[in-house]
Motif scaffolding. Structure first.
Motif, PDB file in Angstrom:
ATOM      1  N   ILE A 188      -2.138  13.452  -5.546  1.00  0.00           N
ATOM      2  CA  ILE A 188      -2.935  12.291  -5.175  1.00  0.00           C
ATOM      3  C   ILE A 188      -2.463  11.067  -5.953  1.00  0.00           C
ATOM      4  O   ILE A 188      -2.337   9.979  -5.394  1.00  0.00           O
ATOM      5  N   SER A 189      -2.164  11.233  -7.246  1.00  0.00           N
ATOM      6  CA  SER A 189      -1.708  10.082  -8.040  1.00  0.00           C
ATOM      7  C   SER A 189      -0.346   9.590  -7.558  1.00  0.00           C
ATOM      8  O   SER A 189      -0.077   8.390  -7.576  1.00  0.00           O
ATOM      9  N   ARG A 190       0.514  10.482  -7.095  1.00  0.00           N
ATOM     10  CA  ARG A 190       1.808  10.065  -6.541  1.00  0.00           C
ATOM     11  C   ARG A 190       1.606   9.279  -5.249  1.00  0.00           C
ATOM     12  O   ARG A 190       2.266   8.272  -5.009  1.00  0.00           O
ATOM     13  N   TRP A 191       0.686   9.736  -4.413  1.00  0.00           N
ATOM     14  CA  TRP A 191       0.355   9.030  -3.171  1.00  0.00           C
ATOM     15  C   TRP A 191      -0.159   7.628  -3.498  1.00  0.00           C
ATOM     16  O   TRP A 191       0.271   6.636  -2.911  1.00  0.00           O
ATOM     17  N   LEU A 192      -1.063   7.546  -4.475  1.00  0.00           N
ATOM     18  CA  LEU A 192      -1.603   6.258  -4.897  1.00  0.00           C
ATOM     19  C   LEU A 192      -0.498   5.355  -5.428  1.00  0.00           C
ATOM     20  O   LEU A 192      -0.441   4.172  -5.085  1.00  0.00           O
ATOM     21  N   ASP A 193       0.389   5.891  -6.243  1.00  0.00           N
ATOM     22  CA  ASP A 193       1.505   5.104  -6.778  1.00  0.00           C
ATOM     23  C   ASP A 193       2.374   4.530  -5.661  1.00  0.00           C
ATOM     24  O   ASP A 193       2.812   3.377  -5.730  1.00  0.00           O
ATOM     25  N   LEU A 194       2.628   5.331  -4.630  1.00  0.00           N
ATOM     26  CA  LEU A 194       3.431   4.856  -3.500  1.00  0.00           C
ATOM     27  C   LEU A 194       2.737   3.727  -2.744  1.00  0.00           C
ATOM     28  O   LEU A 194       3.378   2.753  -2.327  1.00  0.00           O
ATOM     29  N   ILE A 195       1.430   3.832  -2.575  1.00  0.00           N
ATOM     30  CA  ILE A 195       0.682   2.766  -1.897  1.00  0.00           C
ATOM     31  C   ILE A 195       0.754   1.487  -2.715  1.00  0.00           C
ATOM     32  O   ILE A 195       1.045   0.410  -2.189  1.00  0.00           O
ATOM     33  N   ILE A 196       0.498   1.589  -4.018  1.00  0.00           N
ATOM     34  CA  ILE A 196       0.503   0.412  -4.877  1.00  0.00           C
ATOM     35  C   ILE A 196       1.899  -0.224  -4.903  1.00  0.00           C
ATOM     36  O   ILE A 196       2.037  -1.448  -4.792  1.00  0.00           O
ATOM     37  N   LYS A 197       2.924   0.589  -5.020  1.00  0.00           N
ATOM     38  CA  LYS A 197       4.298   0.082  -5.084  1.00  0.00           C
ATOM     39  C   LYS A 197       4.708  -0.622  -3.790  1.00  0.00           C
ATOM     40  O   LYS A 197       5.422  -1.621  -3.817  1.00  0.00           O
ATOM     41  N   ASN A 198       4.264  -0.121  -2.658  1.00  0.00           N
ATOM     42  CA  ASN A 198       4.720  -0.634  -1.362  1.00  0.00           C
ATOM     43  C   ASN A 198       3.763  -1.591  -0.666  1.00  0.00           C
ATOM     44  O   ASN A 198       4.128  -2.211   0.327  1.00  0.00           O
ATOM     45  N   PHE A 199       2.550  -1.731  -1.188  1.00  0.00           N
ATOM     46  CA  PHE A 199       1.558  -2.550  -0.491  1.00  0.00           C
ATOM     47  C   PHE A 199       2.015  -3.995  -0.335  1.00  0.00           C
ATOM     48  O   PHE A 199       2.084  -4.521   0.776  1.00  0.00           O
ATOM     49  N   GLU A 200       2.315  -4.654  -1.430  1.00  0.00           N
ATOM     50  CA  GLU A 200       2.686  -6.065  -1.346  1.00  0.00           C
ATOM     51  C   GLU A 200       3.977  -6.296  -0.566  1.00  0.00           C
ATOM     52  O   GLU A 200       4.021  -7.184   0.293  1.00  0.00           O
ATOM     53  N   PRO A 201       5.037  -5.504  -0.807  1.00  0.00           N
ATOM     54  CA  PRO A 201       6.250  -5.723  -0.010  1.00  0.00           C
ATOM     55  C   PRO A 201       6.036  -5.540   1.503  1.00  0.00           C
ATOM     56  O   PRO A 201       6.686  -6.200   2.302  1.00  0.00           O
ATOM     57  N   MET A 202       5.106  -4.684   1.877  1.00  0.00           N
ATOM     58  CA  MET A 202       4.879  -4.431   3.300  1.00  0.00           C
ATOM     59  C   MET A 202       3.890  -5.416   3.930  1.00  0.00           C
ATOM     60  O   MET A 202       4.048  -5.801   5.084  1.00  0.00           O
ATOM     61  N   PHE A 203       2.857  -5.803   3.190  1.00  0.00           N
ATOM     62  CA  PHE A 203       1.786  -6.606   3.784  1.00  0.00           C
ATOM     63  C   PHE A 203       1.842  -8.095   3.464  1.00  0.00           C
ATOM     64  O   PHE A 203       1.314  -8.899   4.232  1.00  0.00           O
ATOM     65  N   PHE A 204       2.424  -8.496   2.337  1.00  0.00           N
ATOM     66  CA  PHE A 204       2.415  -9.908   1.973  1.00  0.00           C
ATOM     67  C   PHE A 204       3.564 -10.644   2.655  1.00  0.00           C
ATOM     68  O   PHE A 204       4.713 -10.216   2.581  1.00  0.00           O
ATOM     69  N   VAL A 205       3.242 -11.739   3.332  1.00  0.00           N
ATOM     70  CA  VAL A 205       4.249 -12.542   4.032  1.00  0.00           C
ATOM     71  C   VAL A 205       4.781 -13.573   3.040  1.00  0.00           C
ATOM     72  O   VAL A 205       4.091 -14.531   2.700  1.00  0.00           O
TER      73      VAL A 205
END
Length: 108
Positions: free
Chosen positions: A50-67
């Protein structure tokens, strides 16, 4: 919904068929809670946790969602969070909607 009669069978009923920004925020909030409660268990036979899944979300959230730049024909405004990522109608990814406030309210 979809309809064979309307010739929309199998097509998304909404243009928001990509990964929704508010759902990623809610998933990350839930995963943070699970880790804080000591529920960081393996999710598969390879030890993906679960912590690895969370780390992946945190790492990729801004690069994927922020314009950050105007590098797409669909970008109308930079410095915003996309509504979705991976929508079948690309222009809907770049819509500014209040759904990103769910993410920000959770301290993402």
């Amino acid at each position: 919904g979809d309809s064979k009669k309307a010739n929309t069978h199998g097509l998304p009923a909404t243009p928001r068929d990509g990964c929704a920004v508010e759902l990623m925020g809610l998933v990350s909030c839930t995963l943070k809670w699970m880790v804080s409660e000591g529920k960081d268990a393996p999710l598969d036979k390879h030890g993906f946790t679960i912590s690895r899944w969370l780390d992946l979300i945190i790492k990729n959230f801004e690069p994927m969602f922020f314009v950050q730049s105007n590098d797409s024909q669909f970008v109308q405004k930079v410095g915003i969070f996309k509504d979705t990522v991976g929508s079948s109608m690309k222009y809907t990814d770049f819509q500014l909607r209040p759904n990103f406030l769910v993410v920000l309210s959770e301290g993402f």
